[in-house]
Design an enzyme around this catalytic site. Sequence first.
Site, short mmCIF file in Angstrom:
data_model
loop_
_atom_site.label_atom_id
_atom_site.label_comp_id
_atom_site.label_asym_id
_atom_site.label_seq_id
_atom_site.Cartn_x
_atom_site.Cartn_y
_atom_site.Cartn_z
N PHE A 105 69.23 43.57 48.75
CA PHE A 105 67.84 43.14 48.85
C PHE A 105 67.64 42.49 50.21
O PHE A 105 68.22 41.45 50.49
CB PHE A 105 67.44 42.15 47.74
CG PHE A 105 65.97 41.80 47.83
CD1 PHE A 105 65.01 42.64 47.30
CD2 PHE A 105 65.55 40.66 48.49
CE1 PHE A 105 63.65 42.35 47.43
CE2 PHE A 105 64.20 40.36 48.63
CZ PHE A 105 63.25 41.21 48.08
N LYS A 107 64.13 31.45 53.88
CA LYS A 107 64.08 30.61 52.68
C LYS A 107 64.30 29.12 52.96
O LYS A 107 63.37 28.46 53.40
CB LYS A 107 65.05 31.18 51.65
CG LYS A 107 64.55 32.56 51.19
CD LYS A 107 65.13 33.06 49.91
CE LYS A 107 64.33 34.26 49.44
NZ LYS A 107 65.09 35.48 49.26
N ASP A 113 72.86 39.16 56.35
CA ASP A 113 71.60 38.63 55.82
C ASP A 113 71.95 37.42 54.96
O ASP A 113 72.40 37.54 53.83
CB ASP A 113 70.89 39.70 54.98
CG ASP A 113 69.56 39.20 54.41
OD1 ASP A 113 69.33 37.97 54.41
OD2 ASP A 113 68.75 40.03 53.94
#
Length: 402
Positions: free
Chosen positions: A141, A255, A226
């Site tokens: 993702f 985030k 990532d």
Amino acid sequence: MPSNNLSIALEDQYGAHHYAPLPVVLSRGQGVYLWDDTGKRYLDMMSAYSAVSHGHCHPKLVKALCEQANQLTIVSRAYYTDQLGHFLQSLATLTGFEKILPMNTGAEAVETAIKAARKWAYTVKDVPCDQAEIIACAGNFHGRTLAVIGLSTESQYREGFGPFPPGLKTIPYGDIHALKEAITPNTAAFLVEPIQGEGGIIVPPAGYLKACLDICRANRVLMICDEIQTGLGRTGALLACQHDGIKPDAVVLGKALGGGMLPVSAFLSNREVMDVFTPGGHGSTFGGNPLAAHIGAVALKILIEEKLIEQAKTLGKYFQEQLKTITSSIIREVRGKGLLIGVEVNAHYSARSLCLKLLEQGVLSKETHSTTIRFAPPLVITKDQIDDAVRIFKSVLESSVL
Ligand SMILES: *Cc1c(COP(=O)(O)O)cnc(C)c1O
């Protein structure tokens, strides 16, 4: 339904239906707790997918947000500000990367990474024009933009959204041989999550990332981690790739970088890679704005001052141990690192219905895929609060056995 039906009805009527929220209307947060509109309190085991690692409404972040909002918020990158340089310096010093390109959301930072890798391939590695390839892993993702979902193997993320950009391929996660075989002279980069978060908290074999880096180095391929979900302490290390003792060529953060206040993301790399960007070649109206830069800098400061990385390491270990002591026919596996924990339930049970029961009992989680329950609380959680969550989870399991 305990929560306000009007709020739910309005979202339902006027909003697109691209999420399937649990039936709770949240109206306040503090630390690891959230409250719904009836005043009921919940332990947050989601942390907005790690965006709220610092805890909800951290007083220092609220203060920083208000102070900077009163001073200067957005001016565009057409000018320098007194905030951005300091933020970039803090992040570079902390992570050891030479150069940083700030964006807003995670997907934008991943797109930035892909753009950087492609341009690096053409200008440094001499890959023929428009032939650069990016390799990612099945089950990944990396966000929701077109190039990024072009790398996805999840049919619900892709279906109906094609065509996708060429030059993207995927290999099985955790498979070193597959990486070796997939690399060609035109490969620009290998993009990988140190732990697949949305993929179901999938932890690859120890040493996987190190082996990947060796293969990438041997083939002049950039390795990009990532760390949008795993980074900034979540797994008990500043970056999850540090568990394998490596420093990849580039890292993507997001985030928690925004301290649970604002979208703040960044692409971090060395000079050779970052120098492919020249004025006009890339940009973002909001990327690196002084409000975001100030919040990012304060979020990093708190991470260190409050020892949140160590906290994630010790309490994450404790949390996992406690979850592993539960004997229940419902649990298949407890896995994860630090405070990024997944509980895989037996296929006869639905993770979502267990999450609905947890919600009733005052614990907020959310299923990833149909069989994994996520336990990823804010890193400011205490041992007592973990004990509460485990006790409630146990009772929910006991009352759910078929
Ligand atoms: C959440 C996430 C993204 C996307 O971030 P957005 O801010 O939602 O665009 C990318 N990669 C990983 C690993 C993530 O967890």
